[in-house]
Write a protein that holds these residues in place. Structure first.
Motif, short mmCIF file in Angstrom:
data_model
loop_
_atom_site.label_atom_id
_atom_site.label_comp_id
_atom_site.label_asym_id
_atom_site.label_seq_id
_atom_site.Cartn_x
_atom_site.Cartn_y
_atom_site.Cartn_z
N MET A 1 0.85 -1.19 0.00
CA MET A 1 0.00 0.00 0.00
C MET A 1 0.88 1.24 0.00
O MET A 1 1.73 1.41 0.87
CB MET A 1 -0.91 0.01 1.23
N ARG A 2 0.67 2.08 -1.00
CA ARG A 2 1.47 3.29 -1.10
C ARG A 2 0.85 4.43 -0.27
O ARG A 2 -0.31 4.36 0.11
CB ARG A 2 1.61 3.68 -2.58
N MET A 3 1.65 5.44 -0.05
CA MET A 3 1.31 6.48 0.93
C MET A 3 1.17 7.84 0.25
O MET A 3 2.08 8.29 -0.46
CB MET A 3 2.42 6.53 1.99
N LEU A 4 0.04 8.49 0.45
CA LEU A 4 -0.20 9.85 -0.01
C LEU A 4 -0.27 10.75 1.21
O LEU A 4 -0.96 10.42 2.18
CB LEU A 4 -1.50 9.91 -0.81
N ASP A 192 -5.50 2.55 11.94
CA ASP A 192 -6.30 2.01 10.84
C ASP A 192 -5.49 1.14 9.88
O ASP A 192 -6.08 0.51 8.99
CB ASP A 192 -6.94 3.15 10.04
N LEU A 193 -4.17 1.12 10.02
CA LEU A 193 -3.34 0.44 9.02
C LEU A 193 -3.65 -1.04 8.85
O LEU A 193 -3.73 -1.52 7.72
CB LEU A 193 -1.85 0.64 9.35
N PRO A 194 -3.84 -1.82 9.93
CA PRO A 194 -4.17 -3.25 9.70
C PRO A 194 -5.45 -3.43 8.90
O PRO A 194 -5.52 -4.28 8.00
CB PRO A 194 -4.31 -3.79 11.13
N GLN A 195 -6.47 -2.63 9.19
CA GLN A 195 -7.73 -2.73 8.46
C GLN A 195 -7.55 -2.30 7.01
O GLN A 195 -8.10 -2.92 6.09
CB GLN A 195 -8.79 -1.88 9.15
N LEU A 196 -6.78 -1.25 6.79
CA LEU A 196 -6.50 -0.82 5.42
C LEU A 196 -5.76 -1.90 4.64
O LEU A 196 -6.06 -2.16 3.47
CB LEU A 196 -5.66 0.47 5.44
N ALA A 197 -4.79 -2.53 5.30
CA ALA A 197 -4.04 -3.58 4.63
C ALA A 197 -4.94 -4.74 4.21
O ALA A 197 -4.76 -5.33 3.14
CB ALA A 197 -2.92 -4.08 5.54
N GLY A 200 -6.94 -3.62 1.07
CA GLY A 200 -6.12 -3.66 -0.12
C GLY A 200 -6.25 -2.53 -1.11
O GLY A 200 -6.19 -2.76 -2.32
N PRO A 201 -6.41 -1.25 -0.67
CA PRO A 201 -6.33 -0.16 -1.64
C PRO A 201 -4.91 -0.03 -2.17
O PRO A 201 -3.95 -0.49 -1.53
CB PRO A 201 -6.73 1.08 -0.81
N ASP A 202 -4.76 0.60 -3.31
CA ASP A 202 -3.43 0.80 -3.87
C ASP A 202 -2.65 1.87 -3.11
O ASP A 202 -1.42 1.83 -3.04
CB ASP A 202 -3.54 1.19 -5.34
N PHE A 203 -3.37 2.85 -2.55
CA PHE A 203 -2.71 3.86 -1.74
C PHE A 203 -3.71 4.41 -0.73
O PHE A 203 -4.93 4.26 -0.88
CB PHE A 203 -2.13 4.99 -2.61
N ILE A 231 3.64 1.84 8.12
CA ILE A 231 3.12 1.27 6.87
C ILE A 231 4.05 0.17 6.37
O ILE A 231 3.61 -0.90 5.94
CB ILE A 231 2.94 2.37 5.81
N ALA A 232 5.36 0.43 6.44
CA ALA A 232 6.32 -0.56 5.97
C ALA A 232 6.26 -1.84 6.79
O ALA A 232 6.54 -2.94 6.29
CB ALA A 232 7.73 0.02 6.02
N MET A 233 5.88 -1.74 8.07
CA MET A 233 5.85 -2.90 8.96
C MET A 233 4.49 -3.59 9.00
O MET A 233 4.36 -4.66 9.61
CB MET A 233 6.25 -2.46 10.38
N THR A 234 3.47 -2.99 8.37
CA THR A 234 2.13 -3.57 8.44
C THR A 234 2.02 -4.74 7.47
O THR A 234 2.22 -4.55 6.26
CB THR A 234 1.06 -2.52 8.10
N PRO A 235 1.73 -5.94 7.95
CA PRO A 235 1.59 -7.08 7.03
C PRO A 235 0.36 -6.92 6.17
O PRO A 235 -0.65 -6.35 6.59
CB PRO A 235 1.46 -8.29 7.97
N THR A 236 0.45 -7.40 4.94
CA THR A 236 -0.69 -7.34 4.03
C THR A 236 -1.24 -8.74 3.79
O THR A 236 -0.53 -9.74 3.97
CB THR A 236 -0.27 -6.74 2.67
#
Length: 251
Positions: A1-4, A192-197, A200-203, A231-236
Motif C-alpha cells: 500500500m502506497r502512501m499519499l 487504521d493500518l491493519p484494516q487498510l491492509a 487492499g487499496p493501492d494507496f 506502513i512498511a511494517m504492516t503485514p498485508t
C-alpha cells in the motif's frame, strides 16, 4: 500500500519528500476537505520538488507523483470545475484531484464532463452519504487515472468508521475490476493500518495523522516518519492483494 500525504507549502512538501512518500498531494486543509491552494503556490511547490529544491531538501532518489486538489466546488457548477481543473493541471502536477459526491445524478454528470479533459484526473468520491454503483462506475471510466473515496466532515470519524469495511471492500473491488487504481482517505490514523491492509487499496491518504494538532496544523516530521515506518511494517493479506490489485498495480 502506497502512501499519499497532503501538504500546503514548499516546506511541508520537502518534509514529505525526505520521508519518501509516494504521492505528495497539494491542498489547503483549512479551506475544506479538498481545499485548493493558490495557483502560484502550486507552481512553487512543483518547481521545488522537480528542480534544484529537491536536491537541496536531501530527498530520496525516487520521484513521487505530485497531485493537487481543485478545491471544494459544487458539482452543479461544471464550467467552474472544468476551468479550475485546467488551471491546476497547467501548473505541472501529475494528477488533478476533483471532489464529487458519492451519490446522485449531478455527480455522474460532473464525471462525464471531466472525462473529456486531456488531464490525469482523479475523481474523489465524497462518501459521507455513502457511495452508489452508478457514481463508482462513472468514476472508473478509462479516462481517469485513479479513483478515491474521502470524507467531507473530518470530525465525524474516519472513512472506515463512516462506511464500514463491507462497503469499502465493494468499492475497491469494483474499481479494480474496472482496471483503476484506488485510494482511500478521510481522517485515517496509524491504528487504521491493519484494516487498510486487509482492504487492499493501492494507496492511502493522510493529513491529520501526520500533523501537530488538527489537520490544519503544521506537518510534523516525526509523525510522518513514524507513519511511514508503520506502513512498511504492516503485514498485508497477500492473496487478497494479488487477487484484487494485480491489474491496477501494473498501470
Amino acid at each position: 500500500m502506497r502512501m499519499l500525504v497532503s501538504v500546503r507549502d514548499v516546506t511541508e512538501a520537502r518534509e514529505a519528500l525526505r520521508a519518501g512518500v509516494d504521492f505528495i498531494d497539494l491542498k489547503e486543509p483549512s479551506a475544506g476537505a479538498l481545499g485548493g491552494l493558490a495557483l502560484p503556490v502550486i507552481r512553487e511547490v512543483v518547481a521545488a520538488l522537480r528542480g534544484g529544491g529537491a536536491a537541496q531538501a536531501g530527498g530520496p532518489a525516487h520521484a513521487p507523483l505530485i497531485s493537487a486538489t481543485i478545491g471544494d466546488l459544487p458539482p452543479d457548477a461544471p464550467e467552474i470545475i472544468l476551468e479550475r481543473a485546467r488551471a491546476v493541471g497547467a501548473c505541472g502536477v501529475d494528477l488533478v484531484k476533483v471532489g464529487v459526491p458519492g451519490r446522485g445524478a449531478a455527480a455522474c454528470a460532473a464525471l462525464e464532463a471531466l472525462a473529456v479533459l486531456p488531464l490525469a484526473i482523479v475523481p474523489v468520491l465524497i462518501a459521507d452519504d455513502g457511495l452508489d454503483a452508478a457514481v463508482i462506475d462513472a468514476a472508473c471510466a478509462p479516462a481517469f487515472a485513479a479513483v478515491m473515496a474521502d470524507t467531507q466532515a473530518k470530525r465525524a470519524g474516519s472513512l472506515l468508521e463512516l462506511l464500514g469495511t463491507d462497503a469499502l471492500a465493494a468499492f475497491i473491488d469494483r474499481a479494480h475490476a474496472a482496471g483503476r487504481m484506488v485510494g482511500l482517505a478521510g481522517a485515517l490514523r496509524v491504528a487504521d493500518l491493519p484494516q487498510l491492509a486487509r482492504l487492499g487499496p493501492d494507496f492511502a491518504g493522510f493529513r491529520s495523522a501526520v500533523c501537530d494538532g488538527s489537520r490544519a496544523g503544521r506537518l510534523d516530521p516525526r509523525r510522518l516518519e513514524a507513519l511511514r515506518a508503520a506502513i512498511a511494517m504492516t503485514p498485508t493479506d497477500a492473496p487478497a492483494q494479488s487477487r484484487r490489485a494485480a491489474d491496477a498495480l501494473a498501470m
